[in-house]
Design an enzyme around this catalytic site. Structure first.
Site, mmCIF file in Angstrom:
data_model
loop_
_atom_site.group_PDB
_atom_site.id
_atom_site.type_symbol
_atom_site.label_atom_id
_atom_site.label_comp_id
_atom_site.label_asym_id
_atom_site.label_seq_id
_atom_site.Cartn_x
_atom_site.Cartn_y
_atom_site.Cartn_z
ATOM 1 C CG HIS A 49 -1.919 -1.219 1.048
ATOM 2 N ND1 HIS A 49 -3.293 -0.632 2.034
ATOM 3 C CD2 HIS A 49 -1.629 -2.287 0.578
ATOM 4 C CE1 HIS A 49 -3.912 -1.768 1.844
ATOM 5 N NE2 HIS A 49 -3.408 -2.868 1.255
ATOM 6 C CD GLU A 51 -1.729 4.725 3.233
ATOM 7 O OE1 GLU A 51 -3.541 4.570 3.177
ATOM 8 O OE2 GLU A 51 -1.690 3.196 2.403
ATOM 9 C CB CYS A 79 -6.940 -0.429 5.207
ATOM 10 S SG CYS A 79 -4.598 -0.860 5.166
ATOM 11 C CB CYS A 82 -2.310 1.325 6.605
ATOM 12 S SG CYS A 82 -2.464 0.836 4.725
#
Length: 151
Positions: A49, A51, A79, A82
């Site tokens: 991801h 992040e 999410c 993260c």
């Protein structure tokens, strides 16, 4: 240029690669430490991801896993994975472009950021960016249309 605009540039790169268009930028003392976009499909890696990739790069640049005093700008609400990584890395401020209505973990669905198990407080700032929302909406609309046309 605002830092959320730079995160949006990263999200556009993800969009162009067929990735869910999320971008993240980490800044400390006015210096960009890292910028990243989603690469889950490209790397075939569920943790890729924006992040997480941005946190890893910022830690590498500073030579420290603690990012105290750093700010993250991200186009989509993180999410749970993260959000936990943001708290664990000690990021001080989080700027979010738009809500994640499916998996948001910074206040819309659940709020891990404000949960005291991490022993760290992250100040969350909602930017309510129409540009961030539109890029995601366009991506999923186009993805669904391509899938429908294949049937």
């Amino acid at each position: 240029m605002d830092y959320i605009d730079i995160a949006l540039e990263e999200a556009q790169i993800a969009y162009n690669k067929g990735e869910v268009p999320v971008g993240a930028v980490i800044v400390k003392d006015g210096e960009i430490l890292s910028r990243a976009h989603n690469l889950k499909e490209t790397l075939n890696k569920p943790t890729a991801h924006a992040e997480i990739l941005a946190i890893e790069e910022a830690c590498k640049k500073l030579g420290n896993w603690r990012l105290q005093g750093a700010e993250m700008y991200v186009t989509l609400e993180p999410c749970p994975m993260c959000a936990a990584a943001i708290a664990q890395s000690r990021i001080s401020k989080l700027y979010i472009g738009t809500f994640n209505r499916d998996m948001g973990a910074c206040g819309s669905i659940i709020n891990l950021i404000d949960y005291n198990i991490f022993n760290w407080y992250v100040k969350v700032n909602w930017l309510y960016s129409e540009s961030c929302s539109k890029l995601l909406t366009d991506f999923f609309y186009n993805t669904r249309n391509r899938a429908d046309n294949k049937l």
